[in-house]
Design a protein around this motif. Structure first.
Motif, PDB file in Angstrom:
ATOM      1  N   TYR A 132       0.837  -1.208   0.000  1.00  0.00           N
ATOM      2  CA  TYR A 132       0.000   0.000   0.000  1.00  0.00           C
ATOM      3  C   TYR A 132       0.870   1.256   0.000  1.00  0.00           C
ATOM      4  O   TYR A 132       0.611   2.200  -0.775  1.00  0.00           O
ATOM      5  CB  TYR A 132      -0.905   0.001   1.221  1.00  0.00           C
ATOM      6  N   ALA A 133       1.902   1.271   0.829  1.00  0.00           N
ATOM      7  CA  ALA A 133       2.777   2.448   0.902  1.00  0.00           C
ATOM      8  C   ALA A 133       3.474   2.689  -0.436  1.00  0.00           C
ATOM      9  O   ALA A 133       3.570   3.833  -0.900  1.00  0.00           O
ATOM     10  CB  ALA A 133       3.810   2.260   2.013  1.00  0.00           C
ATOM     11  N   ILE A 134       3.961   1.620  -1.057  1.00  0.00           N
ATOM     12  CA  ILE A 134       4.613   1.760  -2.363  1.00  0.00           C
ATOM     13  C   ILE A 134       3.630   2.322  -3.385  1.00  0.00           C
ATOM     14  O   ILE A 134       3.972   3.219  -4.174  1.00  0.00           O
ATOM     15  CB  ILE A 134       5.165   0.400  -2.833  1.00  0.00           C
ATOM     16  N   THR A 135       2.401   1.819  -3.361  1.00  0.00           N
ATOM     17  CA  THR A 135       1.382   2.278  -4.307  1.00  0.00           C
ATOM     18  C   THR A 135       1.088   3.755  -4.131  1.00  0.00           C
ATOM     19  O   THR A 135       1.033   4.525  -5.119  1.00  0.00           O
ATOM     20  CB  THR A 135       0.082   1.461  -4.132  1.00  0.00           C
ATOM     21  N   PRO A 188      -1.159  11.414   1.504  1.00  0.00           N
ATOM     22  CA  PRO A 188       0.094  11.384   2.272  1.00  0.00           C
ATOM     23  C   PRO A 188      -0.121  11.483   3.772  1.00  0.00           C
ATOM     24  O   PRO A 188       0.613  10.866   4.554  1.00  0.00           O
ATOM     25  CB  PRO A 188       0.855  12.599   1.733  1.00  0.00           C
ATOM     26  N   LYS A 189      -1.133  12.245   4.186  1.00  0.00           N
ATOM     27  CA  LYS A 189      -1.416  12.383   5.613  1.00  0.00           C
ATOM     28  C   LYS A 189      -2.014  11.095   6.185  1.00  0.00           C
ATOM     29  O   LYS A 189      -1.823  10.794   7.364  1.00  0.00           O
ATOM     30  CB  LYS A 189      -2.358  13.568   5.838  1.00  0.00           C
ATOM     31  N   VAL A 190      -2.747  10.351   5.355  1.00  0.00           N
ATOM     32  CA  VAL A 190      -3.271   9.049   5.786  1.00  0.00           C
ATOM     33  C   VAL A 190      -2.147   8.022   5.839  1.00  0.00           C
ATOM     34  O   VAL A 190      -2.117   7.148   6.710  1.00  0.00           O
ATOM     35  CB  VAL A 190      -4.392   8.586   4.831  1.00  0.00           C
ATOM     36  N   LEU A 191      -1.220   8.140   4.903  1.00  0.00           N
ATOM     37  CA  LEU A 191      -0.104   7.197   4.829  1.00  0.00           C
ATOM     38  C   LEU A 191       0.738   7.209   6.102  1.00  0.00           C
ATOM     39  O   LEU A 191       1.175   6.147   6.573  1.00  0.00           O
ATOM     40  CB  LEU A 191       0.774   7.548   3.618  1.00  0.00           C
ATOM     41  N   ILE A 192       0.951   8.380   6.675  1.00  0.00           N
ATOM     42  CA  ILE A 192       1.866   8.506   7.826  1.00  0.00           C
ATOM     43  C   ILE A 192       1.441   7.629   9.000  1.00  0.00           C
ATOM     44  O   ILE A 192       2.241   6.814   9.489  1.00  0.00           O
ATOM     45  CB  ILE A 192       1.993   9.988   8.249  1.00  0.00           C
ATOM     46  N   PRO A 193       0.209   7.750   9.532  1.00  0.00           N
ATOM     47  CA  PRO A 193      -0.140   6.929  10.699  1.00  0.00           C
ATOM     48  C   PRO A 193      -0.180   5.435  10.389  1.00  0.00           C
ATOM     49  O   PRO A 193       0.229   4.616  11.220  1.00  0.00           O
ATOM     50  CB  PRO A 193      -1.525   7.451  11.109  1.00  0.00           C
ATOM     51  N   ILE A 194      -0.672   5.058   9.203  1.00  0.00           N
ATOM     52  CA  ILE A 194      -0.759   3.632   8.864  1.00  0.00           C
ATOM     53  C   ILE A 194       0.632   3.004   8.869  1.00  0.00           C
ATOM     54  O   ILE A 194       0.871   1.960   9.490  1.00  0.00           O
ATOM     55  CB  ILE A 194      -1.442   3.443   7.499  1.00  0.00           C
ATOM     56  N   VAL A 195       1.566   3.629   8.170  1.00  0.00           N
ATOM     57  CA  VAL A 195       2.917   3.071   8.075  1.00  0.00           C
ATOM     58  C   VAL A 195       3.626   3.169   9.418  1.00  0.00           C
ATOM     59  O   VAL A 195       4.400   2.278   9.793  1.00  0.00           O
ATOM     60  CB  VAL A 195       3.712   3.797   6.974  1.00  0.00           C
ATOM     61  N   LEU A 196       3.376   4.239  10.163  1.00  0.00           N
ATOM     62  CA  LEU A 196       4.011   4.389  11.473  1.00  0.00           C
ATOM     63  C   LEU A 196       3.593   3.270  12.411  1.00  0.00           C
ATOM     64  O   LEU A 196       4.443   2.662  13.090  1.00  0.00           O
ATOM     65  CB  LEU A 196       3.646   5.753  12.064  1.00  0.00           C
ATOM     66  N   PHE A 197       2.305   2.974  12.460  1.00  0.00           N
ATOM     67  CA  PHE A 197       1.822   1.883  13.313  1.00  0.00           C
ATOM     68  C   PHE A 197       2.427   0.544  12.887  1.00  0.00           C
ATOM     69  O   PHE A 197       2.838  -0.271  13.715  1.00  0.00           O
ATOM     70  CB  PHE A 197       0.292   1.798  13.259  1.00  0.00           C
ATOM     71  N   GLN A 198       2.488   0.307  11.570  1.00  0.00           N
ATOM     72  CA  GLN A 198       3.028  -0.957  11.099  1.00  0.00           C
ATOM     73  C   GLN A 198       4.520  -1.070  11.405  1.00  0.00           C
ATOM     74  O   GLN A 198       5.013  -2.142  11.757  1.00  0.00           O
ATOM     75  CB  GLN A 198       2.803  -1.110   9.594  1.00  0.00           C
ATOM     76  N   GLY A 248       9.532   1.314   6.223  1.00  0.00           N
ATOM     77  CA  GLY A 248       8.516   2.004   7.004  1.00  0.00           C
ATOM     78  C   GLY A 248       8.970   3.394   7.400  1.00  0.00           C
ATOM     79  O   GLY A 248       8.215   4.371   7.301  1.00  0.00           O
ATOM     80  N   ILE A 249      10.228   3.489   7.839  1.00  0.00           N
ATOM     81  CA  ILE A 249      10.776   4.803   8.210  1.00  0.00           C
ATOM     82  C   ILE A 249      10.810   5.724   6.994  1.00  0.00           C
ATOM     83  O   ILE A 249      10.443   6.906   7.067  1.00  0.00           O
ATOM     84  CB  ILE A 249      12.185   4.638   8.814  1.00  0.00           C
ATOM     85  N   PHE A 250      11.248   5.161   5.858  1.00  0.00           N
ATOM     86  CA  PHE A 250      11.286   5.961   4.630  1.00  0.00           C
ATOM     87  C   PHE A 250       9.880   6.432   4.243  1.00  0.00           C
ATOM     88  O   PHE A 250       9.692   7.590   3.842  1.00  0.00           O
ATOM     89  CB  PHE A 250      11.881   5.144   3.487  1.00  0.00           C
ATOM     90  N   ALA A 251       8.884   5.536   4.338  1.00  0.00           N
ATOM     91  CA  ALA A 251       7.523   5.897   3.945  1.00  0.00           C
ATOM     92  C   ALA A 251       6.976   7.010   4.826  1.00  0.00           C
ATOM     93  O   ALA A 251       6.254   7.898   4.345  1.00  0.00           O
ATOM     94  CB  ALA A 251       6.624   4.667   4.009  1.00  0.00           C
ATOM     95  N   VAL A 252       7.304   6.987   6.123  1.00  0.00           N
ATOM     96  CA  VAL A 252       6.878   8.070   7.022  1.00  0.00           C
ATOM     97  C   VAL A 252       7.515   9.383   6.593  1.00  0.00           C
ATOM     98  O   VAL A 252       6.851  10.427   6.524  1.00  0.00           O
ATOM     99  CB  VAL A 252       7.239   7.728   8.479  1.00  0.00           C
ATOM    100  N   ILE A 253       8.831   9.340   6.299  1.00  0.00           N
ATOM    101  CA  ILE A 253       9.525  10.543   5.834  1.00  0.00           C
ATOM    102  C   ILE A 253       8.910  11.049   4.533  1.00  0.00           C
ATOM    103  O   ILE A 253       8.685  12.258   4.363  1.00  0.00           O
ATOM    104  CB  ILE A 253      11.030  10.251   5.650  1.00  0.00           C
TER     105      ILE A 253
END
Length: 602
Positions: free
Chosen positions: A275-278, A302-312, A336-341
């Protein structure tokens, strides 16, 4: 019409020639790679992978060096120095992998990460301090890739058909002829054709360009970074809505399970990574679109992506304490860290700053492959320490030697099995003095630790299940009244090959055949006579399920099967057949089994 086709072909040919002139060192490396492929085709027993990937790395390094030259330099001597640097780094890569006896998982993964980082550099360099943004450069490469894939597939299919027609209709060709033709297509044509789509991006040399040449250059760049209408429709009205629906489902799951399964569900991890890659890819492609769907996507996702990836990412970190750190989880956490950034950059910085994510990716890639903080050094150290800690806690490691102990908890047995299995799969066992080299060979594991391997069992409908026969408890098998015993091995990846083969069985001077039969997901054993008349069809899948269920129901100290528990029998008026399973495992909807087939004709 014909003139337009001829003109188009002429322009493509000119583009190929210009790409060769523009990337001469890359062409030399590609020729070397094609030569290696020729040797690999002709000498199938030889392993040339080290040379092949060395030349591939060299080709990518030389491409990036050319991009750097065009963006920041103008002198011929500077170009020669950059090309020389690419050659030196290529040689460094070759000597770095030369010491390894085989092209193993570690070398392969590090090579893959290096290739990915160089591709990111190829996309990023033209946008550094340029009026061309990273999004535009990315879109140009994205279009070039799919156009190249289409042309290459058509040409490869056409040439394969020609080779086949000549071989069938005119005269016989060597069976390797098609492989050599495909080598030329994929090793030489495809990469040069792809590079021909790389426009002359703005650089320091632009100060010397004036008039029509400058206008031509700007038009070519504008064409390369322009989003076709079809692609805009695909992104805006199909991909973005589908991503939105998928996001709603993920968010609902996270919110409903935030206190439960979310932190332990291993299946969710790859889904969230995908999902993050997509989201990141779609954001980059939609960055230059100005329709409502694209604008809403850029503002919200992008704002939705942050919490989802952070939790994972937090969930993945928490699992380290229980399961240890493998190189796979290392990369999941790092991504995961990269996706949050990336989410933060997309959410709170201008679109022109998206190139920062390329820099972050390249830095993270370098960290993950350079010792002592690379994925494999860190995971190896972690797994060895976890194994040592578990053994020491149970009094199984004394004076540098492992002391067998069967009286430990099932959880610790699983931890020991899992860590030793990982270390063995990564070829790290040879470097650990207190473990036997072939720890999973015959009874070495049981003799070393005092118990058989114990794997995670998530139920038969889950990830995996394993059952095995304890020969120490049941050293004999009663074969009275049976006519023959046959040893078989079920391999899901050899199923078609095994189904074509039949094992001849002679009983009372009559010939019979024992076959493995596949029918969709079902698997059977079949006995047929010399007239190919089927005498019995044994439901092997049902038998494996029953034996795995017997393993699940075991309680007490004994965690392996007796002969009776590992045996299943079926019979009819003509044949009685039994199987005795030595071991069977169920993983990823497939069965692997080592077994004996007992046959009695009535």
């Amino acid at each position: 019409m014909l003139m337009n086709v001829v003109k188009s072909l002429r322009n493509k040919l000119i583009g190929l020639i210009q790409a060769i002139n523009r990337y001469p060192l890359t062409m030399l490396f590609l020729l070397a790679a094609a030569t290696v492929n020729v040797n690999m085709i002709n000498n199938e027993t030889e392993n040339y992978l080290k040379y092949l990937f060395t030349f591939l790395i060299g080709a990518l390094l030389s491409v990036v060096a050319q991009q750097v030259f065009e963006r920041f330099f103008t002198k011929f001597s500077e170009r020669v120095m950059l090309m020389g640097g690419a050659v030196v780094l290529t040689a460094g890569y070759f000597f770095a992998i030369q010491s390894a006896s085989t092209f193993n998982m570690e070398i392969g993964t590090k090579t893959g990460v290096t290739i990915f980082a160089l591709l990111m550099g190829f996309i990023w360099v033209p946008s550094i301090k340029s009026k061309i943004t990273f999004n535009e450069s990315f879109l140009s490469v994205f279009k070039a890739f799919f156009i190249t894939a289409l042309f290459t597939a058509v040409i490869a299919g056409g040439l394969s058909s020609i080779v086949f027609a000549v071989d069938e209709l005119l005269f016989s060709l060597d069976h390797k002829a098609n492989a050599h033709v495909m080598n030329i297509v994929y090793s030489l044509f495809a990469p040069i054709f792809f590079l021909s789509f790389t426009p002359p991006y703005p650089g320091r040399r632009d100060a010397e360009i004036k008039g029509e040449e400058l206008v031509w250059q700007e038009k070519k760049v504008a064409k390369a970074v322009d989003c076709p209408k079809t692609l805009e429709i695909l992104i805006s009205y199909i991909i973005i809505p589908l991503t939105a629906v998928y996001t709603v489902i993920l968010l609902a799951y996270v919110l409903l399970n935030i206190r439960g399964d979310f932190w332990t569900n291993n299946l969710l991890e790859p889904m969230l990574v995908t999902y993050a890659i997509t989201v990141i890819l779609v954001y980059l492609l939609a960055s230059n679109l100005e329709n409502r769907f694209a604008i809403v996507f850029r503002r919200v996702f992008p704002k939705v992506l942050i919490p989802i990836v952070l939790f994972q990412t937090i969930a993945s970190v928490l699992r380290i304490g229980e399961m240890g750190l493998t190189h796979g989880r290392y990369y999941v956490i790092m991504f995961g860290i990269f996706a949050v950034i990336a989410g933060v950059i997309f959410s709170f910085f201008p679109i022109r700053k998206n190139g920062w994510i390329a820099a972050v990716l390249i830095i993270f890639s370098a960290i993950s492959i350079i010792p002592p903080i690379d994925a494999f050094t860190v995971s190896r150290t972690n797994q060895i320490n976890l194994l040592k800690s578990t053994l020491s806690t149970n009094g199984m490691l004394e004076n540098g030697e492992v002391v067998p102990n069967a009286d430990i908890s099932t959880k610790d047995k699983k931890t020991i099995t899992r860590t030793v299995s990982y270390l063995n799969s990564m070829d790290y066992i040879d470097d650990i003095d207190w473990l036997p080299d072939k720890v999973f060979h015959y009874d070495n594991f049981k003799n070393t630790f005092g118990f058989e391997e114990v794997y995670d069992e998530t139920g038969h409908g889950g990830d995996s299940q394993f059952a095995h026969l304890d020969w120490d408890r049941s050293p004999t098998v009663n074969i009275k009244n049976y006519d023959r015993m046959v040893h078989l091995y079920f391999d899901p990846y050899q199923r078609e090959k095994d189904a074509e083969a039949a094992i001849p069985v002679e009983i009372d001077n009559k010939n019979y055949k024992l076959k493995q039969v596949s029918d969709g997901e079902d698997i059977y054993l079949s006995i047929a006579d010399d007239k190919d008349q089927e005498l019995i069809r044994f439901d092997a899948k049902k038998a494996f399920d029953q034996i795995l269920e017997n393993q699940t129901e075991l309680k007490g100290e004994n965690d392996s099967l007796t002969v009776e528990e590992a045996t299943v029998t079926e019979e009819n008026d003509a044949v009685r057949m039994s199987i005795v399973v030595n071991n069977v495992d169920y993983y990823n909807s497939n069965y692997n089994a080592d077994l004996y087939v007992l046959i009695q004709l009535k």
